[in-house]
Structure formats: C-alpha cells, structure tokens
Motif scaffolding. Sequence first.
Motif, PDB file in Angstrom:
ATOM      1  N   ALA A  10      -3.668  38.187  48.610  1.00 58.46           N
ATOM      2  CA  ALA A  10      -2.738  38.556  49.675  1.00 58.46           C
ATOM      3  C   ALA A  10      -3.274  39.743  50.481  1.00 58.46           C
ATOM      4  CB  ALA A  10      -1.374  38.894  49.079  1.00 58.46           C
ATOM      5  N   GLY A  11      -3.846  40.730  49.790  1.00 62.53           N
ATOM      6  CA  GLY A  11      -4.437  41.868  50.492  1.00 62.53           C
ATOM      7  C   GLY A  11      -5.592  41.444  51.375  1.00 62.53           C
ATOM      8  N   ALA A  12      -6.380  40.475  50.897  1.00 67.71           N
ATOM      9  CA  ALA A  12      -7.475  39.946  51.707  1.00 67.71           C
ATOM     10  C   ALA A  12      -6.947  39.299  52.986  1.00 67.71           C
ATOM     11  CB  ALA A  12      -8.279  38.934  50.897  1.00 67.71           C
ATOM     12  N   ALA A  13      -5.850  38.566  52.865  1.00 66.25           N
ATOM     13  CA  ALA A  13      -5.249  37.929  54.044  1.00 66.25           C
ATOM     14  C   ALA A  13      -4.778  38.969  55.048  1.00 66.25           C
ATOM     15  CB  ALA A  13      -4.076  37.044  53.613  1.00 66.25           C
ATOM     16  N   ALA A  14      -4.164  40.024  54.560  1.00 65.39           N
ATOM     17  CA  ALA A  14      -3.691  41.085  55.452  1.00 65.39           C
ATOM     18  C   ALA A  14      -4.858  41.776  56.148  1.00 65.39           C
ATOM     19  CB  ALA A  14      -2.864  42.100  54.661  1.00 65.39           C
ATOM     20  N   GLY A  15      -5.974  41.954  55.422  1.00 61.60           N
ATOM     21  CA  GLY A  15      -7.149  42.576  56.025  1.00 61.60           C
ATOM     22  C   GLY A  15      -7.719  41.745  57.144  1.00 61.60           C
ATOM     23  N   LEU A  16      -7.833  40.449  56.930  1.00 61.00           N
ATOM     24  CA  LEU A  16      -8.361  39.568  57.972  1.00 61.00           C
ATOM     25  C   LEU A  16      -7.398  39.475  59.150  1.00 61.00           C
ATOM     26  CD1 LEU A  16     -10.570  37.680  58.887  1.00 61.00           C
ATOM     27  CD2 LEU A  16      -9.448  35.817  57.631  1.00 61.00           C
ATOM     28  N   ALA A  17      -6.102  39.434  58.860  1.00 58.90           N
ATOM     29  CA  ALA A  17      -5.107  39.380  59.926  1.00 58.90           C
ATOM     30  C   ALA A  17      -5.211  40.587  60.842  1.00 58.90           C
ATOM     31  CB  ALA A  17      -3.703  39.305  59.320  1.00 58.90           C
ATOM     32  N   THR A  18      -5.443  41.754  60.262  1.00 60.67           N
ATOM     33  CA  THR A  18      -5.549  42.984  61.052  1.00 60.67           C
ATOM     34  C   THR A  18      -6.872  43.056  61.800  1.00 60.67           C
ATOM     35  OG1 THR A  18      -4.183  44.111  59.400  1.00 60.67           O
ATOM     36  CG2 THR A  18      -5.417  45.487  60.933  1.00 60.67           C
ATOM     37  N   ALA A  19      -7.940  42.601  61.163  1.00 65.83           N
ATOM     38  CA  ALA A  19      -9.268  42.683  61.775  1.00 65.83           C
ATOM     39  C   ALA A  19      -9.352  41.899  63.068  1.00 65.83           C
ATOM     40  CB  ALA A  19     -10.328  42.194  60.787  1.00 65.83           C
ATOM     41  N   PHE A  20      -8.665  40.761  63.136  1.00 65.93           N
ATOM     42  CA  PHE A  20      -8.782  39.874  64.293  1.00 65.93           C
ATOM     43  C   PHE A  20      -7.457  39.625  65.022  1.00 65.93           C
ATOM     44  CE2 PHE A  20     -12.739  37.902  62.282  1.00 65.93           C
ATOM     45  CZ  PHE A  20     -13.587  38.578  63.140  1.00 65.93           C
ATOM     46  N   ASN A  21      -6.406  40.379  64.673  1.00 70.53           N
ATOM     47  CA  ASN A  21      -5.092  40.076  65.259  1.00 70.53           C
ATOM     48  C   ASN A  21      -4.755  38.595  65.079  1.00 70.53           C
ATOM     49  OD1 ASN A  21      -4.757  42.689  66.025  1.00 70.53           O
ATOM     50  ND2 ASN A  21      -4.935  42.354  68.223  1.00 70.53           N
ATOM     51  N   ALA A  22      -4.990  38.105  63.862  1.00 72.22           N
ATOM     52  CA  ALA A  22      -4.809  36.680  63.589  1.00 72.22           C
ATOM     53  C   ALA A  22      -4.082  36.504  62.263  1.00 72.22           C
ATOM     54  CB  ALA A  22      -6.168  35.982  63.558  1.00 72.22           C
ATOM     55  N   PRO A  23      -2.768  36.732  62.247  1.00 69.52           N
ATOM     56  CA  PRO A  23      -2.044  36.679  60.974  1.00 69.52           C
ATOM     57  C   PRO A  23      -2.006  35.296  60.335  1.00 69.52           C
ATOM     58  CG  PRO A  23      -0.531  36.896  62.840  1.00 69.52           C
ATOM     59  CD  PRO A  23      -1.898  37.099  63.377  1.00 69.52           C
ATOM     60  N   ILE A  24      -1.929  34.246  61.143  1.00 69.84           N
ATOM     61  CA  ILE A  24      -1.900  32.903  60.559  1.00 69.84           C
ATOM     62  C   ILE A  24      -3.264  32.554  59.980  1.00 69.84           C
ATOM     63  CG2 ILE A  24      -1.442  30.471  61.008  1.00 69.84           C
ATOM     64  CD1 ILE A  24       0.374  31.293  63.285  1.00 69.84           C
ATOM     65  N   ALA A  25      -4.324  32.855  60.728  1.00 70.33           N
ATOM     66  CA  ALA A  25      -5.676  32.573  60.238  1.00 70.33           C
ATOM     67  C   ALA A  25      -5.970  33.356  58.972  1.00 70.33           C
ATOM     68  CB  ALA A  25      -6.706  32.900  61.316  1.00 70.33           C
ATOM     69  N   GLY A  26      -5.469  34.586  58.880  1.00 67.80           N
ATOM     70  CA  GLY A  26      -5.675  35.375  57.675  1.00 67.80           C
ATOM     71  C   GLY A  26      -5.097  34.687  56.458  1.00 67.80           C
ATOM     72  N   GLY A  27      -3.875  34.205  56.582  1.00 66.03           N
ATOM     73  CA  GLY A  27      -3.248  33.507  55.464  1.00 66.03           C
ATOM     74  C   GLY A  27      -3.914  32.190  55.153  1.00 66.03           C
ATOM     75  N   VAL A  28      -4.237  31.424  56.196  1.00 64.50           N
ATOM     76  CA  VAL A  28      -4.841  30.114  55.989  1.00 64.50           C
ATOM     77  C   VAL A  28      -6.222  30.241  55.354  1.00 64.50           C
ATOM     78  CG1 VAL A  28      -5.733  28.067  57.164  1.00 64.50           C
ATOM     79  CG2 VAL A  28      -3.518  29.002  57.820  1.00 64.50           C
ATOM     80  N   PHE A  29      -7.001  31.228  55.784  1.00 60.19           N
ATOM     81  CA  PHE A  29      -8.340  31.399  55.218  1.00 60.19           C
ATOM     82  C   PHE A  29      -8.273  31.656  53.714  1.00 60.19           C
ATOM     83  CE2 PHE A  29     -11.676  34.427  53.891  1.00 60.19           C
ATOM     84  CZ  PHE A  29     -12.785  33.607  54.039  1.00 60.19           C
ATOM     85  N   VAL A  30      -7.375  32.508  53.312  1.00 56.23           N
ATOM     86  CA  VAL A  30      -7.267  32.832  51.892  1.00 56.23           C
ATOM     87  C   VAL A  30      -6.818  31.607  51.095  1.00 56.23           C
ATOM     88  CG1 VAL A  30      -5.901  34.139  50.225  1.00 56.23           C
ATOM     89  CG2 VAL A  30      -6.917  35.294  52.185  1.00 56.23           C
ATOM     90  N   LEU A  31      -5.862  30.861  51.618  1.00 59.34           N
ATOM     91  CA  LEU A  31      -5.376  29.686  50.904  1.00 59.34           C
ATOM     92  C   LEU A  31      -6.413  28.575  50.886  1.00 59.34           C
ATOM     93  CD1 LEU A  31      -1.739  29.637  52.340  1.00 59.34           C
ATOM     94  CD2 LEU A  31      -2.417  30.264  50.015  1.00 59.34           C
ATOM     95  N   GLU A  32      -7.131  28.402  51.992  1.00 56.93           N
ATOM     96  CA  GLU A  32      -8.092  27.306  52.098  1.00 56.93           C
ATOM     97  C   GLU A  32      -9.418  27.629  51.422  1.00 56.93           C
ATOM     98  OE1 GLU A  32      -9.771  24.346  55.603  1.00 56.93           O
ATOM     99  OE2 GLU A  32      -9.421  26.454  56.084  1.00 56.93           O
ATOM    100  N   GLU A  33      -9.896  28.854  51.563  1.00 54.07           N
ATOM    101  CA  GLU A  33     -11.237  29.199  51.090  1.00 54.07           C
ATOM    102  C   GLU A  33     -11.226  29.952  49.762  1.00 54.07           C
ATOM    103  OE1 GLU A  33     -15.211  30.004  50.501  1.00 54.07           O
ATOM    104  OE2 GLU A  33     -14.178  28.456  51.656  1.00 54.07           O
TER     105      GLU A  33
END
Length: 455
Positions: free
Chosen positions: A183-206
Amino acid sequence: MGQDRARPWLRSTSTGYRRPPVRAVQEAGQGPEGLVGFVLAAVLVGALTGLTAATFRLALTGAGGWRDRLTDLARGHGALGLLLLVGGGAVCTAAAAALVRRVEPHAEGSGIPHVEAVVEGRAGPGRFRILPVKYAGGLLAIGGGGLALGREGPSVQMGSSVAVLVSSVLRRSRADLRLLVAAGAAAGLATAFNAPIAGGVFVLEELLKSFHPRATIATLVASASGFAVAAPLVGAAPDFHVPPLADPRLSGAPWVLAVGVLTGLLGVLYNRAVLTGLHHVDTSRRPAEVRAAVIGAVVGVVAWCGPQLVGGGDELTQQALLGQGAVPVLLGVLALRFALGVLSYAALTPGGLFAPMLVLGSQCGLVVGLVAVQVAPGSAPEPAALALVGLAAFFTATVHAPVTGLVLATELTGSTNQLFPMLGACAVAMLVAVVLRSRPIYDLLTDRATARAVA
C-alpha cells in the motif's frame, strides 16, 4: 493432509471445502474489527507517504533547477566550466553511491525490486534508515548528478519504509505488514506521477499479482490518501500536456501495429541491457564510489552538450507528446537516452526506471508518427497520438503490466480518446516480449536482489 489436521475447518465435504469459522478469521485479524484497524493503518501509511514523496518531488525539482543554472553558468566559462560540471556530477554521484554502500545497501537502484521481494516474503522489510538514504541519495544522484533516473522508484521504496514504521508502531501482523508495504508503494507511485489509480493498479498487477479484497482495499485507500495529502503541495493536474487529439481511425491501425512491434523489440533489448550493465557492475572489482564517479562524470559531459538530455527526462517526454521533433534528432536522442539510462542505473544509486521508460517509449512512438505523416499524410495518426501510444506500449513491453501502462498513460496526460490504439499497441508489445521470452524487468531485478542478499 498436514494442513487439514492443523486447520480442521479446511477439510473437504460433499459440497467442497468448508469456510473457516468467524472466530478463526477474527483471530487472524481478518474480521470486521480487524479490517477497520487495518484500513486506518493504510490511510496513515498513505498520508505519511504522500507527504514524504511530495517533499522529495519538490526538492528534486529545486535541485534540478539548481543544476540547470549551474550548467548555464559553466557553459559560459569554457574548459574551466566543463571541468566544474564534470567534477560536480562525479562528486554528487559518488556521494550517493557511498551512502548506499556504507549506510544502507537496500536503498540502491529503483527500490521496487526490494519492495516486491518483501511483499512476496522473499526478503525482510529492512530497516527504516532506507528512507533517509533513499531521499538524500536520490537528490544527489538525480538532482545533483543528473543521472537518467526517475523519482518514482525512491518514492515507492520510501512508501514501503513508512509502512514498516507504521506497522511496527501499531503492532500489525506480518501478513498485514506485507500488504501495508504494498500500500505504501502505491501511495509513493501515486504521488510521484499524480496518478493515484495507476499507483494502485501497478501494485495489484505487478507486485501483489492479485486483486484480493483485503489487498485491494489497502492499496487503493493508501493511494488515495497519499494523493490527497500531496495534491496541495505538488498540484493535482496531469504531469504532461497533450494537444487535443483526433479520434482514432481504422486506417491508422498499421502504424499502431508498428509502434507495438518496435516498442516490444526495444523493451526486450532494454531489459537485457540493464541486466548486462548490472552484471558488469556485480563482477567489477572497482570500488562502487569510483564507478559511480566515472558515470557521474560522463553524465556531466552530456549535460555540457545538452542540459535537457540528462535527469529524469520529463522535458523530453513532454516535447514528444506535443509531436515536436525531427526524425534524425529523435533517433539520436533515443539512442543516447537508452545508453544513458542503462549507464545511470549501473551506478547503483537511488533512482527509478519509470521516467526513463516514458522517454524511450514516447520518442519511439513519435519517430513512427513522423514517418507515418510523410508516408501516408492522409491516413496516418497524429505524431503526438503515436507518441502517447508508444509511451504505454514500451512500459508494457518492459514491465509486462499492460493495465498499468494504459492507466498510467491516461492519468499522466488526461487524454482518454486514445485508449483503443494504446490497447492494441500494448497487446502487440506484450506479445513480442513474451515470444522473445523476455521476463518483466522488475522480476529480473528482484531475482538479482534476492540472490545478492543470500550470497
């Protein structure tokens, strides 16, 4: 059978396996009360990660501006300025490598492989000092040294470090810790790219490779809370601007197919090049600081020749998404950034692979788009549209996460009418990668990190 004796409620019946009794689930922390506490922990992880990653992003922007001003000043002082630029890049990169080697080895590189190993249970969560080393090392390597690395890798690993701290303070179970790390990884990616959905999807998918309800709730909640906290600091608008694009036409399908094939081949080559570079580093006897200093000096020379060619490459991606450039120049930039990305990652300093991938994918798509306009001006898609398609397809070829590629490209640009050609190109790029037996880049890097930890 041993498992059935330990947990008799798993024994099969005529209608299948029995569901575990409510008490057993609650004792494992899975009941309603446990879920509420777990969700609150995910919210806290997301909020703290959003704050950390947002300040890192702002500091990186400031460091990049400082580096650009220094470069402009150095270019006005001839050989002395070149020496200053090369020396500064070498010192910053060597300092970042020294931090990693001497203080926290787990902070090297993207950080996503270490997070993936933790989530899979192949590695321990690591120490909290990963966070400050990743923060300071990333600023030195990317902001000061100008390495062709991205901010998302450090942001993801800092999010996982925040999750480890929160889990320890709240005394969550080991299973919950792994999910909160994701979950923390998803939040980090969401903040890095202003992409909250992609952050969650990346963690779940990858990372998790699962859409289990408990994991999904934690990931999406943390991603949303991280984005909400970071938005007042870094804004909520898409990172890149794309001009209004015409709706895709069937006549443009061959060019979309070409983008998929080319990005698939380039993605396979990129993965192999990164691993080859790391192999040379792992077998080298030179001190890590010396290698990093040499790489930083090379990047300094490139910065002297073209300041926009170094760093994360957001400006290059933006120009490609505007459809700007000439084919010979773009091919040169593509080759240079390919080599520079591999070289930068071999420095073993903190820095991610996402941003460099965006540069390569968008440049590749733009080259095809510009050729298409010359060959078939009446039926070819717009170059900017194929640059966007290439961005998603190259990411898919390297990471093998097509859903994340589609969502990330959409959130990064705010453009939604190119989803169909992006889907086609991502499918073709993935097919090329699978046929050529190329494994996902993060799986390869996770295997390397795990093997080195065991050794």
